[in-house]
Structures are given as structure tokens and as C-alpha cells.
Design a protein around this motif. Structure first.
Motif, PDB file in Angstrom:
ATOM      1  N   THR A  69       0.857  -1.187   0.000  1.00 53.84           N
ATOM      2  CA  THR A  69       0.000   0.000   0.000  1.00 53.84           C
ATOM      3  C   THR A  69       0.893   1.237   0.000  1.00 53.84           C
ATOM      4  OG1 THR A  69      -0.122  -0.008   2.412  1.00 53.84           O
ATOM      5  CG2 THR A  69      -1.843  -1.234   1.231  1.00 53.84           C
ATOM      6  N   PRO A  70       0.329   2.438  -0.145  1.00 55.45           N
ATOM      7  CA  PRO A  70       1.183   3.633  -0.238  1.00 55.45           C
ATOM      8  C   PRO A  70       2.155   3.822   0.926  1.00 55.45           C
ATOM      9  CG  PRO A  70      -1.026   4.173  -0.939  1.00 55.45           C
ATOM     10  CD  PRO A  70      -1.096   2.767  -0.421  1.00 55.45           C
ATOM     11  N   GLY A  71       1.823   3.315   2.101  1.00 52.97           N
ATOM     12  CA  GLY A  71       2.682   3.507   3.261  1.00 52.97           C
ATOM     13  C   GLY A  71       3.615   2.360   3.558  1.00 52.97           C
ATOM     14  N   THR A  72       3.636   1.334   2.705  1.00 56.23           N
ATOM     15  CA  THR A  72       4.508   0.180   2.946  1.00 56.23           C
ATOM     16  C   THR A  72       5.967   0.608   2.878  1.00 56.23           C
ATOM     17  OG1 THR A  72       2.865  -1.334   2.010  1.00 56.23           O
ATOM     18  CG2 THR A  72       5.129  -2.135   2.146  1.00 56.23           C
ATOM     19  N   SER A  73       6.757   0.182   3.856  1.00 48.49           N
ATOM     20  CA  SER A  73       8.176   0.526   3.860  1.00 48.49           C
ATOM     21  C   SER A  73       8.955  -0.498   3.060  1.00 48.49           C
ATOM     22  CB  SER A  73       8.719   0.565   5.296  1.00 48.49           C
ATOM     23  OG  SER A  73       8.706  -0.733   5.856  1.00 48.49           O
ATOM     24  N   GLY A  74      10.058  -0.051   2.489  1.00 49.16           N
ATOM     25  CA  GLY A  74      10.876  -0.955   1.697  1.00 49.16           C
ATOM     26  C   GLY A  74      12.067  -0.227   1.123  1.00 49.16           C
ATOM     27  N   PRO A  75      12.833  -0.884   0.252  1.00 45.81           N
ATOM     28  CA  PRO A  75      14.032  -0.267  -0.322  1.00 45.81           C
ATOM     29  C   PRO A  75      13.688   0.930  -1.201  1.00 45.81           C
ATOM     30  CG  PRO A  75      13.528  -2.338  -1.419  1.00 45.81           C
ATOM     31  CD  PRO A  75      12.604  -2.248  -0.257  1.00 45.81           C
ATOM     32  N   ALA A  76      14.174   2.098  -0.837  1.00 45.69           N
ATOM     33  CA  ALA A  76      13.829   3.320  -1.576  1.00 45.69           C
ATOM     34  C   ALA A  76      14.381   3.301  -2.999  1.00 45.69           C
ATOM     35  CB  ALA A  76      14.360   4.540  -0.824  1.00 45.69           C
ATOM     36  N   SER A  77      15.514   2.611  -3.212  1.00 49.75           N
ATOM     37  CA  SER A  77      16.155   2.645  -4.524  1.00 49.75           C
ATOM     38  C   SER A  77      15.423   1.805  -5.566  1.00 49.75           C
ATOM     39  CB  SER A  77      17.603   2.161  -4.409  1.00 49.75           C
ATOM     40  OG  SER A  77      17.630   0.823  -3.908  1.00 49.75           O
ATOM     41  N   TYR A  78      14.704   0.746  -5.098  1.00 55.51           N
ATOM     42  CA  TYR A  78      13.983  -0.091  -6.069  1.00 55.51           C
ATOM     43  C   TYR A  78      12.748  -0.691  -5.413  1.00 55.51           C
ATOM     44  CZ  TYR A  78      13.008  -3.079 -10.006  1.00 55.51           C
ATOM     45  OH  TYR A  78      12.392  -3.650 -11.083  1.00 55.51           O
ATOM     46  N   PHE A  79      11.609  -0.056  -5.658  1.00 52.02           N
ATOM     47  CA  PHE A  79      10.349  -0.548  -5.120  1.00 52.02           C
ATOM     48  C   PHE A  79       9.214   0.002  -5.970  1.00 52.02           C
ATOM     49  CE2 PHE A  79       8.173  -1.458  -0.743  1.00 52.02           C
ATOM     50  CZ  PHE A  79       7.480  -2.502  -1.323  1.00 52.02           C
ATOM     51  N   PRO A  80       9.138  -0.407  -7.262  1.00 52.58           N
ATOM     52  CA  PRO A  80       8.129   0.173  -8.150  1.00 52.58           C
ATOM     53  C   PRO A  80       6.701  -0.065  -7.680  1.00 52.58           C
ATOM     54  CG  PRO A  80       9.192  -1.727  -9.174  1.00 52.58           C
ATOM     55  CD  PRO A  80       9.990  -1.391  -7.963  1.00 52.58           C
ATOM     56  N   TYR A  83       5.524   2.767  -5.277  1.00 60.99           N
ATOM     57  CA  TYR A  83       5.327   4.044  -5.952  1.00 60.99           C
ATOM     58  C   TYR A  83       4.110   3.996  -6.873  1.00 60.99           C
ATOM     59  CZ  TYR A  83      10.003   4.958  -4.167  1.00 60.99           C
ATOM     60  OH  TYR A  83      11.083   5.117  -3.338  1.00 60.99           O
ATOM     61  N   LEU A  84       3.894   2.852  -7.513  1.00 53.38           N
ATOM     62  CA  LEU A  84       2.692   2.706  -8.325  1.00 53.38           C
ATOM     63  C   LEU A  84       1.446   2.744  -7.445  1.00 53.38           C
ATOM     64  CD1 LEU A  84       1.233   2.217 -10.980  1.00 53.38           C
ATOM     65  CD2 LEU A  84       1.657  -0.238 -10.688  1.00 53.38           C
ATOM     66  N   SER A  85       1.498   2.098  -6.283  1.00 54.65           N
ATOM     67  CA  SER A  85       0.365   2.136  -5.358  1.00 54.65           C
ATOM     68  C   SER A  85       0.077   3.558  -4.905  1.00 54.65           C
ATOM     69  CB  SER A  85       0.634   1.234  -4.148  1.00 54.65           C
ATOM     70  OG  SER A  85      -0.449   1.261  -3.252  1.00 54.65           O
ATOM     71  N   GLN A  86       1.144   4.338  -4.688  1.00 53.53           N
ATOM     72  CA  GLN A  86       0.956   5.742  -4.286  1.00 53.53           C
ATOM     73  C   GLN A  86       0.250   6.518  -5.385  1.00 53.53           C
ATOM     74  OE1 GLN A  86       4.895   7.134  -3.299  1.00 53.53           O
ATOM     75  NE2 GLN A  86       5.037   5.865  -1.455  1.00 53.53           N
ATOM     76  N   TRP A  87       0.698   6.333  -6.628  1.00 51.27           N
ATOM     77  CA  TRP A  87       0.087   7.077  -7.734  1.00 51.27           C
ATOM     78  C   TRP A  87      -1.369   6.656  -7.933  1.00 51.27           C
ATOM     79  CZ3 TRP A  87      -2.199   5.948 -12.419  1.00 51.27           C
ATOM     80  CH2 TRP A  87      -2.403   7.042 -13.265  1.00 51.27           C
ATOM     81  N   LEU A  88      -1.615   5.363  -7.950  1.00 54.53           N
ATOM     82  CA  LEU A  88      -2.979   4.882  -8.135  1.00 54.53           C
ATOM     83  C   LEU A  88      -3.897   5.335  -7.002  1.00 54.53           C
ATOM     84  CD1 LEU A  88      -2.210   1.236  -9.325  1.00 54.53           C
ATOM     85  CD2 LEU A  88      -3.294   3.011 -10.700  1.00 54.53           C
ATOM     86  N   SER A  89      -3.375   5.319  -5.787  1.00 51.19           N
ATOM     87  CA  SER A  89      -4.186   5.726  -4.638  1.00 51.19           C
ATOM     88  C   SER A  89      -4.523   7.203  -4.702  1.00 51.19           C
ATOM     89  CB  SER A  89      -3.456   5.395  -3.334  1.00 51.19           C
ATOM     90  OG  SER A  89      -3.271   3.995  -3.203  1.00 51.19           O
ATOM     91  N   ASN A  90      -3.572   8.014  -5.171  1.00 48.66           N
ATOM     92  CA  ASN A  90      -3.832   9.449  -5.325  1.00 48.66           C
ATOM     93  C   ASN A  90      -4.919   9.708  -6.357  1.00 48.66           C
ATOM     94  OD1 ASN A  90      -1.886  10.133  -3.453  1.00 48.66           O
ATOM     95  ND2 ASN A  90      -0.276  10.442  -4.986  1.00 48.66           N
ATOM     96  N   ARG A  91      -4.973   8.864  -7.399  1.00 50.59           N
ATOM     97  CA  ARG A  91      -5.925   9.078  -8.492  1.00 50.59           C
ATOM     98  C   ARG A  91      -7.275   8.396  -8.258  1.00 50.59           C
ATOM     99  NH1 ARG A  91      -3.919  11.334 -13.286  1.00 50.59           N
ATOM    100  NH2 ARG A  91      -6.149  11.325 -13.760  1.00 50.59           N
ATOM    101  N   PHE A  92      -7.269   7.220  -7.633  1.00 49.70           N
ATOM    102  CA  PHE A  92      -8.485   6.397  -7.607  1.00 49.70           C
ATOM    103  C   PHE A  92      -8.903   5.939  -6.213  1.00 49.70           C
ATOM    104  CE2 PHE A  92      -6.326   5.475 -11.700  1.00 49.70           C
ATOM    105  CZ  PHE A  92      -7.268   6.018 -12.554  1.00 49.70           C
ATOM    106  N   GLY A  93      -8.197   6.376  -5.167  1.00 58.77           N
ATOM    107  CA  GLY A  93      -8.447   5.819  -3.845  1.00 58.77           C
ATOM    108  C   GLY A  93      -7.493   4.655  -3.600  1.00 58.77           C
ATOM    109  N   GLU A  94      -7.359   4.264  -2.335  1.00 61.51           N
ATOM    110  CA  GLU A  94      -6.310   3.306  -1.981  1.00 61.51           C
ATOM    111  C   GLU A  94      -6.343   2.061  -2.867  1.00 61.51           C
ATOM    112  OE1 GLU A  94      -4.674   2.796   1.995  1.00 61.51           O
ATOM    113  OE2 GLU A  94      -5.341   0.720   1.878  1.00 61.51           O
ATOM    114  N   THR A  95      -5.191   1.778  -3.473  1.00 58.23           N
ATOM    115  CA  THR A  95      -5.063   0.662  -4.403  1.00 58.23           C
ATOM    116  C   THR A  95      -3.871  -0.192  -3.993  1.00 58.23           C
ATOM    117  OG1 THR A  95      -5.908   2.073  -6.185  1.00 58.23           O
ATOM    118  CG2 THR A  95      -4.826   0.012  -6.830  1.00 58.23           C
TER     119      THR A  95
END
Length: 315
Positions: A69-80, A83-95
């Protein structure tokens, strides 16, 4: 007149789209995701992940699966996925995006089993950025088969969905990985002959779904500047009208690309037909660790007395 793929999708109400080949493959399913949502269908996303999800903090229903989910922690250098969940959640609600461990076929199978038992999809769509998921084992090169084949095996074996489909986006990209595209076309012809081919259609720059796909890729690439997706960058370049040895990312510097309009085509198939034609799915099915999966494929290739010779596409 409708393509057979759309006749199949028309019956779907609850769809699970899964990225087959790891990394950014789920992005190649985004135009479909947006179109299916627009049609009023419930759509879930999952992806075989290159991220070290064992180091991430988040909901883990089974060891080989992480709910991102948008708040999941993980490796900042590679965690697509995050970041995709953040974008989708911003546009469509939590995804959420379900990230599947990069492992042998058995843990991947366990992840698919959980997803199908929990989400109850009537339709499973496996999506491949590129076309090497159609390599059956006797081609001149298999490209990077491990993740694709673990996903294909799991999708083939999982029970529940009424429809299982495979789509590929990005014809020509896998030349970068040594794939012979004449062999891909030969495999498509065999699938046509046996009724496993569901049609091909274009994603064009005028489509709303393409605009959203491009926006999502740009959002994620901005947060992973050292690791933009070669596959999706190439697809977007092609759909925007670029051609030939065009490089939109420094990651491809020093190589020769063939960006072309065919990269914007979706190729669609009945997944069961693709799986049945594969020559080594049974050899990998019981692998647990990733190195066991790689070794099983290497053993299969070493035992092949003859492979198809490289063939250039006549032009």
C-alpha cells in the motif's frame, strides 16, 4: 466485429491482473486495468517482484506475498510497486498491489493460490512486458525466462478463475535480451492453428488509458531515477511516434534499440494453450529457491539436442 479477447473480457466481473516477469511487468497491464475499471469491473493488481519484499514491513498473508500500500516501507532505490500504489491511490483511492517473491515456482504457486482464494477473481490476466513468455523452450534463446515461467506455471495450475488469459505488450523489446522474434511469430502461428490466439490491438497516444499509463510510469521513474523501466520507456517511446535507435533512458546507452510501432500492440492468448505448448514447465514446478528455478531451466536447455536456428524476419 469484436476480437475474441474482448468477447472473453465482456463476461468478466472480477479480474486479477498479474505482472509475469518481475520488476515493471505489471505496468504493461495498466492500459487494460484502466479500461476494465472504466467498464465498471472490479480489478486487482499483483506483480512478481524484484524488490526484496522479505525486508519490507507490511501485511504479509503468506511468506511469498506482500500486500503493498502507499505507506509500505521498503528499499527506496527499487520498489516500483509502492510508488505505483501511491500514484494509483492518489488518483483512484487506496489501491494495493500484491508483490510476489522472486523465488522458485512453488512459492509463486502458493502466492497465486492465496490471491485466487481470497480475491475470488473470475478472470486471471497474466501480463508480460515484452514477448519472451511465449518462448516454449526450443528457441535459439529464451531471453530471461525464470520469472515468466514461474508465473505461467502458477497461473496454469491455480484453480478457480473461469478465464485465464495471457497478454504481451512490447513486440521487439526482447531483442535487447537476445530473443528471436521470428520464433515468437512462429509460436503465435501455432497458437492460431490450435485456437489459443485471441487477437492483437493497438494502444495509441490518443487513448485516455495510454495517458494514464504514461503518467504512472513518469511518476514512478521520477522516484527511481537510477532504475527506470527499459521496457515501458521503449513502449511509451514507440506509441509517441519515435523510431529506430531512440534512447529515452541512459540505461540503454551502448546498445542498439529498434523502437517501432509494433511495440504498442497487445497480443492476447488463452493461457492454457501457451502453458500446454511449453516444454519444461513440469521441470520447474517443484523448485523452491530462485537458484533451483534457474538450474532447472539450465538443465533442460543442456539436454536439448537441437534448438531452432536463429531466423531473421524477412523485410
Amino acid at each position: 466485429m469484436k476480437l475474441a479477447f474482448f468477447n472473453e473480457i465482456e463476461k468478466a466481473q472480477n479480474v486479477l491482473i498479474v505482472g509475469a516477469g518481475g520488476g515493471f511487468d505489471i505496468f504493461s497491464g495498466l492500459p487494460l486495468y484502466f479500461a476494465l475499471r472504466k467498464a465498471g469491473k472490479t480489478v486487482h493488481l499483483a506483480n512478481l517482484s524484484f524488490s526484496r519484499i522479505d525486508f519490507c514491513e507490511g501485511e504479509r498473508p503468506i511468506p511469498s506475498l506482500l500486500k503493498v500500500t502507499p505507506g509500505t516501507s521498503g528499499p527506496a532505490s527499487y520498489f516500483p510497486e509502492v510508488y505505483l500504489s501511491q500514484w494509483l491511490s492518489n488518483r483512484f483511492g487506496e489501491t494495493p498491489i500484491y508483490a510476489i517473491s522472486q523465488a522458485g515456482a512453488r512459492p509463486v504457486q502458493e502466492a497465486y493460490n492465496w490471491l485466487v482464494q481470497t480475491l475470488r477473481p473470475d478472470t486471471l490476466i497474466l501480463t508480460d512486458g515484452g514477448t519472451d513468455s511465449l518462448m516454449r523452450g526450443d528457441e535459439a534463446s529464451l531471453g530471461t525466462p525464470e520469472e515468466d515461467m514461474a508465473s505461467l506455471s502458477a497461473a496454469h495450475c491455480v484453480e478457480g478463475p473461469e478465464r485465464k488469459l495471457l497478454v504481451c505488450l512490447g513486440f521487439g523489446i526482447d531483442f535487447f535480451h537476445g530473443i528471436c522474434h521470428a520464433h515468437f511469430l512462429e509460436n503465435v502461428a501455432a497458437l492460431i492453428a490450435e485456437g489459443g490466439y485471441l487477437g492483437t490491438w493497438s494502444v495509441t497516444r490518443e487513448m485516455e488509458e495510454f495517458g494514464l499509463y504514461e503518467e504512472a510510469c513518469e511518476f514512478v521513474s521520477a522516484r527511481m531515477p537510477r532504475q527506470p523501466s527499459i521496457v515501458n520507456s521503449s513502449i511509451i517511446s514507440a506509441i509517441n511516434g519515435n523510431f529506430g535507435d531512440f534512447h529515452s533512458t541512459k540505461r540503454t546507452a551502448g546498445s542498439t534499440l529498434f523502437i517501432n510501432p509494433l511495440m504498442g500492440l497487445y497480443w492476447s492468448f488463452r493461457l492454457e494453450n501457451v502453458a500446454r505448448r511449453n516444454l519444461y514447465l513440469n521441470d520447474i514446478r517443484d523448485t523452491v529457491a530462485y537458484h533451483e528455478l534457474s538450474l532447472a531451466i539450465e538443465k533442460f536447455r543442456a539436454m536439448q539436442q537441437k534448438t531452432r536456428l536463429w531466423t531473421d524476419i524477412p523485410c
